[in-house]
Design an enzyme around this catalytic site. Structure first.
Site, mmCIF file in Angstrom:
data_model
loop_
_atom_site.group_PDB
_atom_site.id
_atom_site.type_symbol
_atom_site.label_atom_id
_atom_site.label_comp_id
_atom_site.label_asym_id
_atom_site.label_seq_id
_atom_site.Cartn_x
_atom_site.Cartn_y
_atom_site.Cartn_z
ATOM 1 N N LYS A 1 35.152 41.616 46.757
ATOM 2 C CA LYS A 1 34.061 41.811 45.454
ATOM 3 C C LYS A 1 32.750 42.025 45.953
ATOM 4 C CE LYS A 1 33.370 37.366 44.455
ATOM 5 N NZ LYS A 1 33.167 35.976 44.158
ATOM 6 N N SER B 1 35.843 30.378 41.942
ATOM 7 C CA SER B 1 35.624 31.683 41.878
ATOM 8 C C SER B 1 36.813 32.550 42.442
ATOM 9 C CB SER B 1 34.254 32.284 42.297
ATOM 10 O OG SER B 1 33.324 31.862 41.691
ATOM 11 N N SER C 1 34.222 34.097 39.829
ATOM 12 C CA SER C 1 33.560 35.376 39.867
ATOM 13 C C SER C 1 34.388 36.351 40.543
ATOM 14 C CB SER C 1 32.055 35.311 40.715
ATOM 15 O OG SER C 1 32.292 35.016 42.018
#
Length: 529
Positions: free
Chosen positions: A134, A233, A209
């Site tokens: 990410k 997340s 996230s």
């Protein structure tokens, strides 16, 4: 087993009224979103290359044995990313050219015969295997924005520790994936790269996230992924996208190279970097690598006999501002309990851990630091500037997302660091830790929803902001947790549960995940084809 009662009594008449008002508003919002989006999203192409459906450890084995080349696997991933990224918007930057060079080097090492297959498996078990991470975990030479416009030009000068460790074991990092602004919301959207869409239905969210990573793994764009988790997340994106994900025990996997940087030892213990995969069998070998020298603490190679594990479960957290758990998820968890009894003669014990209803205030207070959230968003941040930016956002003129600005404004309220209220919630966290530690011991796992509903429509989380409490509770404890997919809901959206164990008992979570994958099928190829 009721999914609608608020059992933490007394919670006060005002709080009860607020709860039901919020549920009403959320129901109206859901109806409006249904009318706006409908049930059909944009279609994505089917997965045509079988190599993308195989576990990472099998891909690695095939590369070592010259059944397929690293170059072929990488080119397959690149084609897949190009096929799906337009409708899904999950990959935000790639390093394909460098990765192709590294794949050729891996293939040459294998062809050279300078090391036996046994040596390669031991020294570089993921040699030539493409993976992604990410956009908040540093990859040398790529942007590391964390979705923040102020950081849109920031280039990482070094790999994060987890990326370095995986590359040392032969894995090839090929791209980075989308995140919410500051990685602190559970829908993936920012004003640099835009919004990421769910591969099972593009009108729905991917979570956050690590939302872009969860999306890419579900759509089979790379062989495995790495995410991070401070309030859910890893686990929420894995849940919404129907894949496996593991948040490790606290302080096991290094957070160096992650942004935002945890501001305290307590926050560092909340944050965990971990694997995101389509197959449960990949979680353990990846975790072993990224744990580095701490892997020895987890005893991952110690066999686990499911019949010796004590199972506990709870269906609702009973939090007054959370949604009740969806009937499909309740049914899935009930089927797991029935399976354990039928297949393994295990009687899982239902619990009612009342302090879980206080998860959100506990997590929010424990997340507080002297640095305000708004300082990540803008220079010289003040309440006034935040209010101006919110107005600009409504007019479509702000560089920041609406939810990030509201979060920054709300951060001015609540328990301040060092206050009596702050210490009250620190003690509550300690109380919750004691309850879980005593229950789980060294041989227990807790089955719990990852989230109360399947993936909502885009922007719908604004009307149910505290549903992340099911995952945030476990971050507050720093305990390991694995999200396990359990098929699709009646709407065709992924559902599942999380499996939680005591500190450094990660292997129990992983063993249960592997068993449930065998029983319930695990990852399902996105169906909107």
């Amino acid at each position: 087993m009721s999914t609608t009662e608020i059992t933490d009594s007394p919670i006060g008449l005002k709080l009860k009224v607020l709860h039901y008002v919020r549920l009403f508003i959320a129901a109206v919002a859901h109806f409006v979103f249904t009318l706006y989006y409908g049930n059909e999203g944009e279609k994505i192409p089917p997965i045509t290359d079988d190599i993308l459906k195989q576990p990472a450890i099998e891909v690695a084995r095939r590369i070592r044995n010259k059944e397929v080349t690293s170059l072929e696997v990488l080119e397959t991933c690149i084609r897949r990313i190009k096929d799906i990224n337009s409708p899904l918007n999950c990959v935000v930057e790639d390093r394909f050219e460098l990765a192709l060079k590294e794949a050729r080097e891996a293939d040459e090492l294998i062809r050279s015969g300078s090391k036996s297959m046994e040596q390669l498996e031991k020294e570089q078990p993921f040699l030539g295997v493409p993976f992604t991470t990410k956009d908040c975990i540093a990859v040398k030479g790529l942007h590391q924005t964390a979705g923040i416009v102020l950081r849109k030009d920031f280039i990482a000068s070094e790999d994060a520790d987890t990326i370095r460790l995986l590359r040392e074991k032969g894995a090839i990092i090929i791209a980075i994936t989308n995140v919410p602004e500051v990685c602190m919301w559970w829908e993936t959207h920012n004003h640099i790269y835009g919004r990421t869409k769910n591969p099972y239905n593009t009108t729905r969210i991917v979570g956050g996230s690590s939302g872009g990573e969860g999306c890419l793994q579900a759509a089979a764009g790379s062989v495995f992924g790495i995410g991070s988790d401070i309030g859910g997340s890893i686990r929420m994106p894995c849940f919404f996208n129907g894949i496996f994900g593991h948040k490790p025990s606290r302080n096991i996997v290094s957070n160096i190279g992650q942004y935002p940087i945890p501001e305290s030892d307590l926050l560092n213990s909340f944050l965990g970097v971990g694997p995101m995969t389509r197959h449960a069998v990949d979680l353990k070998p990846i975790l072993k690598i990224i744990s580095g020298a701490n892997a020895i603490k987890l005893n991952l190679d110690t066999p686990v006999d499911l019949k010796t594990i004590k199972f506990f479960y709870q269906i609702n957290n009973n939090a007054p501002l959370s949604d009740p758990v969806d009937a499909d998820i309740v049914l899935a968890l009930s089927k797991v309990v029935e399976f354990l009894k039928r297949q393994h003669q295990i009687n899982a014990e239902e619990k009612n851990i009342r302090i879980l209803s206080k998860t959100i205030p506990i997590w929010l207070a424990n997340m507080k630091t002297p640095k305000r959230f708004g300082e990540f968003l803008m220079e010289n941040e003040t309440k006034g500037r935040l209010l101006i930016e919110i107005v600009k956002n409504v007019l479509g003129l702000s560089a920041n997302t609406f939810i990030a600005l509201v979060t920054a404004l709300v951060d001015y309220s609540g328990a301040s660091v060092g206050s009596d209220k702050y210490y009250h919630f620190l003690k509550k966290r300690d109380e919750m830790e004691r309850i879980f530690s005593e229950m789980l011991g060294e041989d227990g796992v807790f089955l719990f929803p990852t989230h109360p509903t399947p993936a909502p429509y885009h922007n719908e989380p604004v009307f149910k902001p505290f549903n992340f409490g099911y995952t945030a509770a476990i971050n507050s404890l720093g305990m390991p947790a694995t999200t396990v997919p359990l098929g699709l809901s009646r709407e065709g959206l992924p559902i599942g549960i999380q499996v939680i164990a005591n500190y450094n008992q990660d292997r129990l979570c992983l063993a249960v995940a592997e068993e449930l994958e065998k029983a319930f099928g695990g990852w399902v190829e996105p169906h909107n084809l």
